[in-house]
Design an enzyme around this catalytic site. Sequence first.
Site, PDB file in Angstrom:
ATOM      1  N   HIS A  77       3.230   9.986 -11.310  1.00  0.00           N
ATOM      2  CA  HIS A  77       4.586   9.721 -10.817  1.00  0.00           C
ATOM      3  C   HIS A  77       5.317   9.003 -11.862  1.00  0.00           C
ATOM      4  O   HIS A  77       4.827   8.766 -12.910  1.00  0.00           O
ATOM      5  CB  HIS A  77       4.503   9.025  -9.402  1.00  0.00           C
ATOM      6  CG  HIS A  77       3.645   7.819  -9.363  1.00  0.00           C
ATOM      7  ND1 HIS A  77       4.183   6.835 -10.324  1.00  0.00           N
ATOM      8  CD2 HIS A  77       2.617   7.652  -9.021  1.00  0.00           C
ATOM      9  CE1 HIS A  77       2.867   5.922 -10.141  1.00  0.00           C
ATOM     10  NE2 HIS A  77       2.069   6.344  -9.122  1.00  0.00           N
ATOM     11  N   MET A  98       5.783   2.686  -6.714  1.00  0.00           N
ATOM     12  CA  MET A  98       5.418   3.824  -6.716  1.00  0.00           C
ATOM     13  C   MET A  98       3.908   3.961  -6.912  1.00  0.00           C
ATOM     14  O   MET A  98       3.445   3.021  -7.555  1.00  0.00           O
ATOM     15  CB  MET A  98       6.207   4.390  -7.976  1.00  0.00           C
ATOM     16  CG  MET A  98       7.575   4.879  -7.821  1.00  0.00           C
ATOM     17  SD  MET A  98       8.102   6.072  -9.001  1.00  0.00           S
ATOM     18  CE  MET A  98       9.622   6.002  -8.282  1.00  0.00           C
ATOM     19  N   HIS A 151       3.363   6.305 -13.877  1.00  0.00           N
ATOM     20  CA  HIS A 151       2.473   6.642 -14.856  1.00  0.00           C
ATOM     21  C   HIS A 151       3.468   7.058 -16.163  1.00  0.00           C
ATOM     22  O   HIS A 151       3.117   6.901 -17.299  1.00  0.00           O
ATOM     23  CB  HIS A 151       1.960   7.755 -14.693  1.00  0.00           C
ATOM     24  CG  HIS A 151       1.062   7.498 -13.370  1.00  0.00           C
ATOM     25  ND1 HIS A 151       0.974   8.233 -12.163  1.00  0.00           N
ATOM     26  CD2 HIS A 151      -0.178   6.921 -13.403  1.00  0.00           C
ATOM     27  CE1 HIS A 151      -0.089   7.896 -11.347  1.00  0.00           C
ATOM     28  NE2 HIS A 151      -0.761   6.829 -12.097  1.00  0.00           N
ATOM     29  N   MET A 190      -5.814   8.061 -12.401  1.00  0.00           N
ATOM     30  CA  MET A 190      -6.347   9.225 -11.418  1.00  0.00           C
ATOM     31  C   MET A 190      -5.367  10.382 -11.217  1.00  0.00           C
ATOM     32  O   MET A 190      -5.910  11.156 -10.262  1.00  0.00           O
ATOM     33  CB  MET A 190      -6.898   8.404 -10.189  1.00  0.00           C
ATOM     34  CG  MET A 190      -7.910   7.048 -10.488  1.00  0.00           C
ATOM     35  SD  MET A 190      -9.034   6.858  -9.348  1.00  0.00           S
ATOM     36  CE  MET A 190      -7.815   6.327  -7.973  1.00  0.00           C
ATOM     37  N   LYS A 209       1.592  -2.798 -10.827  1.00  0.00           N
ATOM     38  CA  LYS A 209       1.180  -2.824  -9.566  1.00  0.00           C
ATOM     39  C   LYS A 209      -0.107  -3.022  -9.141  1.00  0.00           C
ATOM     40  O   LYS A 209      -0.268  -3.649  -7.849  1.00  0.00           O
ATOM     41  CB  LYS A 209       1.983  -1.279  -9.055  1.00  0.00           C
ATOM     42  CG  LYS A 209       2.054  -1.212  -7.582  1.00  0.00           C
ATOM     43  CD  LYS A 209       1.694   0.209  -7.133  1.00  0.00           C
ATOM     44  CE  LYS A 209       0.570   0.140  -6.422  1.00  0.00           C
ATOM     45  NZ  LYS A 209      -0.232   1.243  -6.454  1.00  0.00           N
TER      46      LYS A 209
HETATM   47  O1  PAF Z   1      -5.626   2.388 -11.761  1.00  0.00           O
HETATM   48  C1  PAF Z   1      -5.964   3.457 -11.685  1.00  0.00           C
HETATM   49  O2  PAF Z   1      -5.437   4.854 -11.603  1.00  0.00           O
HETATM   50  C2  PAF Z   1      -7.507   3.542 -11.645  1.00  0.00           C
HETATM   51  O3  PAF Z   1      -8.216   2.315 -11.108  1.00  0.00           O
HETATM   52  C3  PAF Z   1      -8.065   3.692 -13.163  1.00  0.00           C
HETATM   53  C4  PAF Z   1      -7.652   2.499 -14.076  1.00  0.00           C
HETATM   54  C5  PAF Z   1      -7.604   4.982 -13.892  1.00  0.00           C
HETATM   55  C6  PAF Z   1      -9.605   3.617 -13.211  1.00  0.00           C
HETATM   56  O4  PAF Z   1      -9.989   4.832 -12.489  1.00  0.00           O
END
Ligand code: PAF
Length: 299
Positions: A34, A184, A37, A30, A149
Amino acid sequence: MKVIRKVDELREYSIEQRSKGKTVGFVPTMGFLHEGHVSLITRASLECDIVITSLFVNPTQFAPHEDFDSYPRDFEHDYNLAKNADCDVLFAPARGEMYPEGATTSLSVGDLAYVFEGKYRPHFFDGVATVVSKLFSAALPNKAFFGQKDYQQTLVVKALSRDMLMGVEIVVCPIVRETSGLAMSSRNKYLTDEEKSKAKILFQSLVATKEFIESSERNRKKINAFMHEYLRKLEILKIDYALAADAYNLSEPSEFEEGMDVVLLLGTILGKTRLIDNMVVKIPVSNYNEDERFQAGLK
Ligand code: PAF
């Protein structure tokens, strides 16, 4: 790194790559990226030829009173982080691309959606399953990478891929933590400095509970009570749940079996920020035989 905003364009790109025999790795996010990711993108680039990362704040996984409008967004920051992590394509669709006008179809996850995190956010997992299925249809990945997480989310997307015959391999990557132990999360941005330093209690409680289990505690209620007692040291923390469950299906037997993987799941609110965390612990296998266990009071 290419930026794609249209579903059709992403699908064509992926079909082309796969027709050349390349494997496509997908990291759904989303945004407000950080180090957690980045670790997913890095892992995807190690395991796949092409990496697609999506940035989409999905409205259907937020309840009306939640933080959809204020959820942090910063395209330039995300672009730079993804590019430096060797991402090939950043997919950043507008809302209308993911939910075309008139869209009414959604997915229903079933029981897993209404326990633990789902008890407090009953809309959440159906929203996640719906958007992840749309994202998979657009990106057509061989593998998709999710962070541990969001533990319950990883179970939900594994079930989604299996149940809807998607054939996407779900890879779960370890939690990335600050030096304090705080997991995080994009939502950590909401924490004040003082709250941030206090939030380490989540990780500390997990470590302490792991040690409690490893000292040969297998009774679920006692394990839950231990976690609650530890977290209650921080009076301002609202505990939604602090519970131990079977790591594979979230069932809650009264006693955990030897050798079993147990997940400790935390859902809390600190100030205005929802914080979740978890840890998987193996129930120790005892060296005693049945009689010795009985004598030692372990049975
Ligand atoms: O974990 C997330 O950031 C969200 O739940 C996802 C998997 C991108 C779905 O919107």
